[in-house]
Design an enzyme around this catalytic site. Structure first.
Site, PDB file in Angstrom:
ATOM      1  N   ASP A   1       0.858  -1.190   0.000  1.00  0.00           N
ATOM      2  CA  ASP A   1       0.000   0.000   0.000  1.00  0.00           C
ATOM      3  C   ASP A   1       0.887   1.231   0.000  1.00  0.00           C
ATOM      4  O   ASP A   1       1.643   1.463   0.941  1.00  0.00           O
ATOM      5  CB  ASP A   1      -0.910  -0.015   1.231  1.00  0.00           C
ATOM      6  CG  ASP A   1      -2.035   0.990   1.159  1.00  0.00           C
ATOM      7  OD1 ASP A   1      -1.922   1.977   0.401  1.00  0.00           O
ATOM      8  OD2 ASP A   1      -3.041   0.796   1.869  1.00  0.00           O
TER       9      ASP A   1
ATOM     10  N   ARG B   1      -0.314   4.415  -0.376  1.00  0.00           N
ATOM     11  CA  ARG B   1      -1.110   5.624  -0.150  1.00  0.00           C
ATOM     12  C   ARG B   1      -0.576   6.463   1.009  1.00  0.00           C
ATOM     13  O   ARG B   1       0.018   5.951   1.941  1.00  0.00           O
ATOM     14  CB  ARG B   1      -2.575   5.260   0.123  1.00  0.00           C
ATOM     15  CG  ARG B   1      -3.263   4.677  -1.095  1.00  0.00           C
ATOM     16  CD  ARG B   1      -4.643   4.188  -0.780  1.00  0.00           C
ATOM     17  NE  ARG B   1      -4.579   2.999   0.082  1.00  0.00           N
ATOM     18  CZ  ARG B   1      -5.643   2.310   0.460  1.00  0.00           C
ATOM     19  NH1 ARG B   1      -6.857   2.690   0.079  1.00  0.00           N
ATOM     20  NH2 ARG B   1      -5.506   1.245   1.237  1.00  0.00           N
TER      21      ARG B   1
END
Length: 196
Positions: A126, A128
């Site tokens: 991930d 983000r």
């Protein structure tokens, strides 16, 4: 503050009228948007969803993920609540971008799971940056939320960035034969809380 608030307009939707607020990242010029429903001022924590962009799920109705289902369910919950915020976080494919997401899909078609596919492409599971979302909440005058999410990492990062998450509200929708392995991987390898 990593963002500035740059524009706003009314956005009529099937769930009612939202105020669409546009933000721009100061360092990159990338844009993000918030959909605000009702009066979010006051002391009562606001129901909110941080929804990461997913063109395939949100606009193309892909069954490979639960994103489109979560977007619709979040807007429904916010409208039913009478007030709330949906932050549309423009970090496609857990922030690897659309073309790399398509490459990751191709690897998944060959048997890799969603995390392994990202790793094969040289990315973390991930990528983000949820601290941007904390800035969006602050620019909207909100520091206490009831967060619609299955991702405890999102709660942790927003809390560390100064947003008081008073409740995690589960958003478990959209499981189907095409995304079962994807969702099971998110639960097993990424800690998402997706009780069946």
């Amino acid at each position: 503050m990593q963002l500035k608030r740059v524009a706003e307009a009314k956005l009529p939707t099937p769930w009612g009228d939202f105020l669409m607020v546009g933000f721009e990242e100061l360092a990159t010029g990338h844009d993000h948007v918030a959909l605000v429903y009702g009066d979010i001022s006051g002391q009562t924590p606001v129901l909110a969803r941080v929804h990461s962009e997913c063109l395939t799920g949100d606009a193309l109705f892909s069954l490979r993920c639960d994103c489109g289902f979560q977007l619709e369910a979040a807007l429904t919950h916010i409208a039913e609540e009478g007030r709330g915020i949906l932050l549309y976080h423009r970090q496609e494919g857990r922030n690897i971008g659309l073309l790399n997401k398509i490459r990751a899909y191709a690897l998944q078609d060959q048997g890799y799971d969603t995390v392994e596919a990202n790793h094969q492409l040289g990315f973390a599971a991930d990528e983000r940056d949820f601290t941007l979302c904390a800035d969006m909440f602050k620019l909207l005058g909100v520091d206490e939320v009831r967060l619609l999410t299955n991702n405890p990492k999102k709660v942790e990062i927003l809390t560390e960035a100064g947003i008081n998450i008073v409740e995690r509200v589960p958003l478990i929708v959209g499981r189907n034969p095409n995304n079962e392995h994807y969702l099971d991987t998110k639960a097993a390898k990424m800690g998402h809380l997706l009780g069946k």
